[in-house]
Design an enzyme around this catalytic site. Structure first.
Site, PDB file in Angstrom:
ATOM      1  N   ASP A 154     -23.004 -22.782  32.540  1.00 25.33           N
ATOM      2  CA  ASP A 154     -23.169 -24.215  32.806  1.00 25.33           C
ATOM      3  C   ASP A 154     -24.603 -24.692  32.564  1.00 25.33           C
ATOM      4  O   ASP A 154     -24.822 -25.678  31.866  1.00 25.33           O
ATOM      5  CB  ASP A 154     -22.757 -24.550  34.249  1.00 25.33           C
ATOM      6  CG  ASP A 154     -21.332 -24.098  34.541  1.00 25.33           C
ATOM      7  OD1 ASP A 154     -20.579 -23.888  33.572  1.00 25.33           O
ATOM      8  OD2 ASP A 154     -20.987 -23.932  35.722  1.00 25.33           O
TER       9      ASP A 154
ATOM     10  N   GLY B  37       2.043 -29.962  46.332  1.00 27.99           N
ATOM     11  CA  GLY B  37       1.278 -29.853  47.576  1.00 27.99           C
ATOM     12  C   GLY B  37       1.897 -28.784  48.439  1.00 27.99           C
ATOM     13  O   GLY B  37       3.044 -28.387  48.208  1.00 27.99           O
TER      14      GLY B  37
ATOM     15  N   CYS C  30       6.833 -31.250  41.431  1.00 17.47           N
ATOM     16  CA  CYS C  30       7.133 -30.455  42.620  1.00 17.47           C
ATOM     17  C   CYS C  30       7.095 -31.329  43.887  1.00 17.47           C
ATOM     18  O   CYS C  30       7.939 -32.197  44.036  1.00 17.47           O
ATOM     19  CB  CYS C  30       6.202 -29.246  42.702  1.00 17.47           C
ATOM     20  SG  CYS C  30       6.811 -28.027  43.888  1.00 17.47           S
ATOM     21  N   TYR C  31       6.106 -31.150  44.755  1.00 15.73           N
ATOM     22  CA  TYR C  31       6.037 -32.004  45.945  1.00 15.73           C
ATOM     23  C   TYR C  31       6.010 -33.483  45.526  1.00 15.73           C
ATOM     24  O   TYR C  31       6.648 -34.334  46.155  1.00 15.73           O
ATOM     25  CB  TYR C  31       4.786 -31.658  46.770  1.00 15.73           C
ATOM     26  CG  TYR C  31       4.580 -32.570  47.954  1.00 15.73           C
ATOM     27  CD1 TYR C  31       5.262 -32.354  49.135  1.00 15.73           C
ATOM     28  CD2 TYR C  31       3.720 -33.669  47.872  1.00 15.73           C
ATOM     29  CE1 TYR C  31       5.102 -33.216  50.215  1.00 15.73           C
ATOM     30  CE2 TYR C  31       3.550 -34.529  48.944  1.00 15.73           C
ATOM     31  CZ  TYR C  31       4.246 -34.292  50.114  1.00 15.73           C
ATOM     32  OH  TYR C  31       4.079 -35.146  51.179  1.00 15.73           O
TER      33      TYR C  31
ATOM     34  N   GLU D 254       2.586 -27.379  34.338  1.00 11.33           N
ATOM     35  CA  GLU D 254       1.184 -27.036  34.054  1.00 11.33           C
ATOM     36  C   GLU D 254       0.964 -25.533  33.946  1.00 11.33           C
ATOM     37  O   GLU D 254      -0.049 -25.082  33.425  1.00 11.33           O
ATOM     38  CB  GLU D 254       0.270 -27.623  35.144  1.00 11.33           C
ATOM     39  CG  GLU D 254       0.378 -26.999  36.537  1.00 11.33           C
ATOM     40  CD  GLU D 254       1.531 -27.547  37.383  1.00 11.33           C
ATOM     41  OE1 GLU D 254       2.493 -28.087  36.796  1.00 11.33           O
ATOM     42  OE2 GLU D 254       1.479 -27.412  38.615  1.00 11.33           O
TER      43      GLU D 254
ATOM     44  N   HIS E 254       6.974 -26.463  37.539  1.00 14.71           N
ATOM     45  CA  HIS E 254       5.536 -26.686  37.301  1.00 14.71           C
ATOM     46  C   HIS E 254       5.233 -26.638  35.807  1.00 14.71           C
ATOM     47  O   HIS E 254       5.034 -25.565  35.253  1.00 14.71           O
ATOM     48  CB  HIS E 254       4.709 -25.623  38.035  1.00 14.71           C
ATOM     49  CG  HIS E 254       4.627 -25.861  39.497  1.00 14.71           C
ATOM     50  ND1 HIS E 254       3.662 -26.655  40.078  1.00 14.71           N
ATOM     51  CD2 HIS E 254       5.419 -25.449  40.505  1.00 14.71           C
ATOM     52  CE1 HIS E 254       3.854 -26.709  41.382  1.00 14.71           C
ATOM     53  NE2 HIS E 254       4.919 -25.976  41.674  1.00 14.71           N
TER      54      HIS E 254
ATOM     55  N   LYS F  27     -14.363 -26.033  33.236  1.00  9.76           N
ATOM     56  CA  LYS F  27     -15.088 -24.861  32.739  1.00  9.76           C
ATOM     57  C   LYS F  27     -14.742 -24.521  31.283  1.00  9.76           C
ATOM     58  O   LYS F  27     -15.627 -24.235  30.485  1.00  9.76           O
ATOM     59  CB  LYS F  27     -14.739 -23.658  33.638  1.00  9.76           C
ATOM     60  CG  LYS F  27     -15.632 -22.470  33.440  1.00  9.76           C
ATOM     61  CD  LYS F  27     -16.932 -22.665  34.155  1.00  9.76           C
ATOM     62  CE  LYS F  27     -17.874 -21.525  33.956  1.00  9.76           C
ATOM     63  NZ  LYS F  27     -19.033 -21.641  34.830  1.00  9.76           N
TER      64      LYS F  27
END
Ligand code: XMP
Length: 509
Positions: A225, A53, A80-81, A169, A167, A365
């Site tokens: 989409d 965050g 992290c946060y 990710e 992180h 996506k």
């Protein structure tokens, strides 16, 4: 289905966390940090991830997890946060660092760890923090460090609590994927049953159930989409689906025909192509203001769609290509990322449908693209870069005319072709030509010219909210430039846009 909950504390990579979990074959959902603990418990998640965050745990208004979350018996991973908050709430100490740590760091494991077991003992990781954990809460042990962060990972295996300052990710973190796999498979014990095959099967069944005997209608825009949503709906109800493709004449070169070829030709879908370029141009005549142009194009689109759907009589359900990030954004309310544009495909609420069917509302996506490929839609469409609903209407600056559209379409096609040939299409997230409408003096052969300028735009970006201009090699730009001035009439100058977003936007209007 085994599910991991990603509790969103406002970090910019939060959706990426959920995607990484899904890449492990495990379903994940993103929900606000405000979600009550009772709801979390009732929904039966196998694991919880607390995201990063933007704030410090010391900021008065910083969001805080309900402490009960750590005592549910569900494994928790703080990132992290999320890690700092876990440390602080459980009695450890978090301090503001003298210097923050941003970018690459070397991560070194310092103790045996259930979470990091089997991963590289020394690896590159991505850090982005000011505060850091100084003292671990009781019951925890530190398991990794970097040069400027003594506690880069900690865990309390008895309570099933894990935290990392880096992180995982982000692509640059070498052990990132391994860490998520370890958390969801080993620690949370999830079964890997999130696959595209099962998604397609379940979704087709759900569409059939929801639709009953009613007909379905879908507005095709030629974008990824709506295309994938239409093919899924067609798998479910076959000829009971009708697609309306409003060709406003503001598409790129060859796109309208591609839509027709794929949907009518390849999939035998009932497709109504409404060619209404003249109608749109007539409404845009003399209009220069970008927001008015957007509004006119959007309104006209809906009007054409309504007229066509009325001709069909009873239309039952409307199929829409809403995807998971849209659902997250509208659900979180306070998310940092608020979409500022609505697709032209947005339908007026007063239209008389039984309801809306949104087959892609659970997909990110890249999963939509994967689904499209699995359904047999060709790569050129499935991998298409984003294209604004108002199309070339906002890339011809000022008044839109047939002549300017033609020039832009040709220049844009050359630009795209050359970037694809140079193998750059995959690494530049959006690239297109713009016709700013200015004319300047040039010389061709022995003669003076007074012709249009074409501007080229190319950006790299994660979320299109911020973007960096793409460093396209000079020789590629050179080739594009000489081909456009050589092959497109009325163009004598090419410029390349070297502004990031902010302060500029990606589109010029
Ligand atoms: P900007 O220009 O705001 O664009 O930096 C960010 C992303 O949004 C797309 N864009 C639009 N998409 N309708 C859309 O559906 C619009 O009016 C619109 N304007 C911009 C743009 O192409 C980029 O991907």
């Amino acid at each position: 289905m085994d599910t991991i909950l990603v509790l969103d504390f406002g970090g910019q990579y939060n959706q990426l966390i959920a995607r990484r979990v899904r890449e492990c074959g495990v379903y994940s959902v993103v929900r606000s940090w405000k979600t009550p603990v009772e709801e979390i418990l009732a929904e039966g998640y196998k694991g919880i991830i607390l995201t990063g965050g933007p704030l410090s745990v010391y900021d008065a208004e910083s969001p805080k997890a309900d402490p009960e979350l750590f005592a549910l018996g569900i494994p928790v991973l703080g990132i992290c946060y999320g890690a700092q908050m876990m440390a602080q709430q459980l009695g450890g100490k978090v301090s503001p660092a003298a210097n923050g740590e941003f970018g690459h760091s070397e991560l070194i494991m310092t103790a045996d760890s259930a979470l990091l077991d089997g991963l590289m003992p020394e690896s590159d990781c991505f850090m982005s923090h000011n505060d850091h954990i100084d003292t671990v809460p009781s019951g925890f042990k530190a398991t990794a460090k970097t040069a400027s962060c003594a506690i880069a990972a900690m865990e309390d295996t008895l309570r099933g609590l894990y935290a990392v300052q880096f992180h995982p990710e982000v692509e640059h973190t070498e052990i990132g994927r391994g860490l998520f796999k370890s958390f969801v498979e080993k620690i949370c014990g999830c079964e890997k049953n999130w696959t595209m095959d099962s998604f397609i099967k379940n979704t087709v069944n759900e569409i059939r159930e929801q639709a009953g005997d009613a007909p379905l209608l879908c507005a095709l825009s030629g974008g990824v989409d709506s295309s994938v949503a239409a093919v899924l709906a067609h798998e479910a109800v076959g000829d009971r689906l009708t697609c309306i493709f409003v060709d406003h004449g503001l598409m790129r070169k060859g796109e309208g025909d591609q839509v027709e070829r794929i949907f009518r030709g390849q999939f035998s879908i009932n497709l109504i192509r409404v060619n209404c370029q003249d109608r749109f141009l007539a409404r845009l005549k003399g209009v220069e203001d970008p927001e008015r142009k957007r509004k006119i194009i959007g309104e006209e689109f809906v009007r054409v769609f309504e007229e066509e759907s009325k001709k069909l009589g009873d239309v039952g359900y409307l199929v829409q290509g809403t995807i998971y990030p849209d659902v997250i954004e509208s659900g979180l309310g306070d998310a940092a990322v608020i979409k500022s544009h609505h697709n032209v495909g947005g339908m007026p609420s007063e239209m008389d449908f039984k309801g809306v069917i949104e087959p892609l509302r659970l997909l990110f996506k890249d999963e939509v693209r994967q689904c499209g490929l699995q359904l047999g839609i060709e790569e050129t469409l499935v991998r298409r870069q984003p294209f604004p609903g108002p199309g070339l209407g906002v890339r011809v600056l000022g008044e839109v005319t047939v002549e300017k559209l033609e020039i832009l379409r040709e220049a844009d096609a050359i630009y795209r072709e050359e970037l694809e040939k140079a193998g750059l299409a995959g690494s530049i997230n959006q690239y297109f030509a713009v016709l700013p409408g200015i004319k300047s003096v040039g010389v061709m052969g022995d003669g003076r010219t007074y012709d249009y300028t074409i501007a080229l735009r190319g950006v790299t970006t994660i979320d299109f909210m911020t973007a960096e201009w793409a460093r396209i090699p000079y020789d590629v730009l050179q080739k594009v430039s000489s081909r456009i001035v050589g092959e497109v009439k009325c163009v004598n100058r090419i410029v390349y846009d070297i502004t990031s977003k902010p302060p500029a936007t990606i589109e010029w209007e």
